[in-house]
Design an enzyme around this catalytic site. Structure first.
Site, mmCIF file in Angstrom:
data_model
loop_
_atom_site.group_PDB
_atom_site.id
_atom_site.type_symbol
_atom_site.label_atom_id
_atom_site.label_comp_id
_atom_site.label_asym_id
_atom_site.label_seq_id
_atom_site.Cartn_x
_atom_site.Cartn_y
_atom_site.Cartn_z
ATOM 1 N N LYS A 76 46.049 35.683 0.953
ATOM 2 C CA LYS A 76 45.998 34.239 0.699
ATOM 3 C C LYS A 76 44.542 33.814 0.683
ATOM 4 O O LYS A 76 43.707 34.359 1.431
ATOM 5 C CB LYS A 76 46.732 33.497 1.828
ATOM 6 C CG LYS A 76 47.306 32.180 1.416
ATOM 7 C CD LYS A 76 48.644 32.307 0.711
ATOM 8 C CE LYS A 76 49.231 30.968 0.356
ATOM 9 N NZ LYS A 76 50.520 31.060 -0.286
ATOM 10 N N GLY A 171 58.933 15.682 1.860
ATOM 11 C CA GLY A 171 57.845 16.066 0.950
ATOM 12 C C GLY A 171 58.344 16.251 -0.469
ATOM 13 O O GLY A 171 59.138 17.154 -0.729
ATOM 14 N N GLY A 173 56.655 17.029 -3.368
ATOM 15 C CA GLY A 173 55.563 17.557 -4.191
ATOM 16 C C GLY A 173 56.109 18.339 -5.363
ATOM 17 O O GLY A 173 57.223 18.093 -5.838
ATOM 18 N N VAL A 175 57.372 21.259 -5.606
ATOM 19 C CA VAL A 175 58.661 21.915 -5.369
ATOM 20 C C VAL A 175 59.710 20.900 -4.896
ATOM 21 O O VAL A 175 60.834 20.864 -5.416
ATOM 22 C CB VAL A 175 58.533 23.049 -4.320
ATOM 23 C CG1 VAL A 175 59.870 23.751 -4.128
ATOM 24 C CG2 VAL A 175 57.468 24.050 -4.733
HETATM 25 P P1 NAD Z 1 52.524 19.820 -2.981
HETATM 26 O O1 NAD Z 1 51.162 19.653 -2.424
HETATM 27 O O2 NAD Z 1 52.755 19.592 -4.428
HETATM 28 O O3 NAD Z 1 53.573 18.898 -2.195
HETATM 29 C C1 NAD Z 1 53.533 18.589 -0.849
HETATM 30 C C2 NAD Z 1 54.138 17.193 -0.706
HETATM 31 O O4 NAD Z 1 54.295 16.899 0.665
HETATM 32 C C3 NAD Z 1 53.262 16.103 -1.308
HETATM 33 O O5 NAD Z 1 54.038 15.234 -2.097
HETATM 34 C C4 NAD Z 1 52.687 15.390 -0.085
HETATM 35 O O6 NAD Z 1 52.406 14.027 -0.327
HETATM 36 C C5 NAD Z 1 53.837 15.569 0.893
HETATM 37 N N1 NAD Z 1 53.470 15.449 2.289
HETATM 38 C C6 NAD Z 1 52.327 15.803 2.911
HETATM 39 N N2 NAD Z 1 52.387 15.506 4.212
HETATM 40 C C7 NAD Z 1 53.599 14.951 4.440
HETATM 41 C C8 NAD Z 1 54.268 14.446 5.576
HETATM 42 N N3 NAD Z 1 53.702 14.440 6.774
HETATM 43 N N4 NAD Z 1 55.526 13.981 5.430
HETATM 44 C C9 NAD Z 1 56.123 13.970 4.229
HETATM 45 N N5 NAD Z 1 55.528 14.422 3.102
HETATM 46 C C10 NAD Z 1 54.291 14.916 3.206
HETATM 47 O O7 NAD Z 1 52.968 21.291 -2.567
HETATM 48 P P2 NAD Z 1 54.133 22.178 -3.157
HETATM 49 O O8 NAD Z 1 53.567 23.085 -4.181
HETATM 50 O O9 NAD Z 1 55.322 21.350 -3.495
HETATM 51 O O10 NAD Z 1 54.448 23.089 -1.890
HETATM 52 C C11 NAD Z 1 55.048 22.539 -0.719
HETATM 53 C C12 NAD Z 1 55.126 23.597 0.355
HETATM 54 O O11 NAD Z 1 55.825 24.743 -0.139
HETATM 55 C C13 NAD Z 1 53.763 24.146 0.839
HETATM 56 O O12 NAD Z 1 53.876 24.502 2.197
HETATM 57 C C14 NAD Z 1 53.582 25.396 0.003
HETATM 58 O O13 NAD Z 1 52.723 26.322 0.629
HETATM 59 C C15 NAD Z 1 55.010 25.897 -0.052
HETATM 60 N N6 NAD Z 1 55.301 26.741 -1.195
HETATM 61 C C16 NAD Z 1 55.064 26.301 -2.456
HETATM 62 C C17 NAD Z 1 55.347 27.132 -3.523
HETATM 63 C C18 NAD Z 1 55.116 26.699 -4.931
HETATM 64 O O14 NAD Z 1 55.557 27.397 -5.861
HETATM 65 N N7 NAD Z 1 54.463 25.563 -5.161
HETATM 66 C C19 NAD Z 1 55.889 28.419 -3.299
HETATM 67 C C20 NAD Z 1 56.150 28.811 -1.996
HETATM 68 C C21 NAD Z 1 55.849 27.972 -0.942
#
Ligand code: NAD
Length: 348
Positions: A76, A171, A173, A175
């Site tokens: 990572k 959250g 985001g 995903v």
């Molecule tokens: P992202 O940054 O697009 O989304 C995260 C979301 O969480 C954002 O909308 C943010 O505003 C929100 N957030 C932050 N703090 C918060 C809180 N305290 N309460 C509520 N919401 C909050 O990230 P993502 O790509 O959607 O990934 C989310 C998680 O999944 C991360 O931990 C990432 O490591 C993990 N992940 C992502 C992927 C991927 O393909 N993107 C794959 C495996 C794991």
């Protein structure tokens, strides 16, 4: 630092300090192949926090790759987001050059805070990058795998389909929002929260979701609680508030301490191990990197259902928390020794 690496069983740490770039690449284990793992680009309160984050996440990637059966090790990268103004393109150009110096031991991809355009900038400096625009964002594949995983957990715990099931998503985001869309289409009732009000408003409009505050999400009465923000959502303070039957979210490192898995198990909550249920994106990134087509990739993502089912069944049979079982299965694949019980050897 070495004792910390030892504690995380991280084999290598690589640092780059050049102009505005402060980056660390943690390589946990390369037994199954070159490390593939996202690059996180967020603000950290200290250098130590950034290094710790990279190390914790790298270990998760090794276990994720092992159980997803992709030929990759775990690594990572973390770039400390500079405060104030900075030239984003230049920063990712420097980072791409840094990744190139690692000679393919680490393949980078998107993670929290990074986007396809950053990967494109890196791609001009190194071939060791996935999720650039010729490949695409892995998030839709993560969300699709999440849908399959939630369905599998609901079937196992509640013996029913997704229709009418209440899911609380923390959250929205890349995903979380795509998952909300899938679950809405599958007939789920949604409860959502995010620090970004625009996202919750959109979810309310599009999916008829109930919006709650970021503090209230834990105590919502629901079937599935889905942590999709950052890690550590389940901790000593929040675990007692939970009012769900299943935890199934995409966030990496959802449990602040591994021992909380025991608490969840004792509470009768089925916990879908984060690195198994969120492996769709890794499968996508790895498969694209190896030149596989869409149909083949979808088939590969579907395999996470079998893995989750095995974990759930063994957890019930052996009365052990799901992530203890998942860890043992991953270690059996990684180290293949006979340090594990026969039933783990049979399971993998
Ligand atoms: P992202 O940054 O697009 O989304 C995260 C979301 O969480 C954002 O909308 C943010 O505003 C929100 N957030 C932050 N703090 C918060 C809180 N305290 N309460 C509520 N919401 C909050 O990230 P993502 O790509 O959607 O990934 C989310 C998680 O999944 C991360 O931990 C990432 O490591 C993990 N992940 C992502 C992927 C991927 O393909 N993107 C794959 C495996 C794991």
């Amino acid at each position: 630092m070495f004792s910390s690496m030892h504690a995380h069983s991280v084999q290598e740490l690589h640092f780059c300090q050049k102009e505005s770039l402060n980056a660390v690449v943690a390589l946990h284990n390369l037994r199954l192949g070159p490390a593939l793992g996202g690059c996180r680009f967020i603000e950290y309160s200290s250098e130590q926090d950034a290094i710790e984050d990279a190390m914790r996440l790298a270990k998760g990637m090794t276990y994720k790759a092992a159980l997803a059966r992709v030929p990759h090790g775990g690594g990572k990268a973390v770039i400390m987001k500079p405060q104030g103004e900075f030239d984003r393109e230049h920063l990712f150009k420097l980072f791409g050059q840094f990744v190139e110096t690692l000679g393919g031991r680490y393949i980078s991809a998107m993670d929290s805070g990074t986007q396809v355009s950053d990967m494109d900038v890196m791609r001009a400096q190194t071939t060791f990058v996935s999720s650039s625009s010729n490949i695409g964002d892995p998030s839709p594949s993560t969300a699709y795998g999440m849908l399959l995983g939630v369905e599998c957990a609901v079937r196992f715990k509640m013996n029913q389909s997704l229709s009418g099931v209440t899911v609380a998503i923390q959250g929205l985001g890349h995903v979380g929002f795509a998952l909300a869309d899938h679950l809405h289409k599958a007939g789920c009732k949604l409860i959502v929260c995010d620090v970004d009000e625009q996202k919750t408003q959109l979810a309310q409009q599009l999916f008829n979701a109930k919006v709650v505050s970021v503090d209230d999400i834990y105590s919502q009465v629901c079937d599935v609680y889905s942590p999709c923000g950052l890690g550590g959502a389940i901790n000593a303070e929040t675990v007692g508030k939970l009012n769900c039957k299943i935890i199934a979210g995409c966030a990496n490192n959802q449990l602040a301490q591994d021992e909380l898995a025991l608490t969840l198990h004792d509470m009768g909550i089925l916990y879908a191990p984060d690195y198994v249920i969120n492996s769709g994106g890794l499968v996508f990134a790895s498969s694209c990197f190896r030149g596989m087509g869409h149909k083949e990739i979808e088939r590969e993502i579907h395999k996470l259902k079998d893995t989750l089912n095995k974990i759930f069944v063994l957890s019930k049979q052996k009365n052990a928390p799901c992530n203890f079982i998942a860890n043992e299965m991953a270690e059996q694949i990684l180290y293949g020794s006979n340090q594990h019980r026969d039933w783990i050897q049979e399971a993998v």
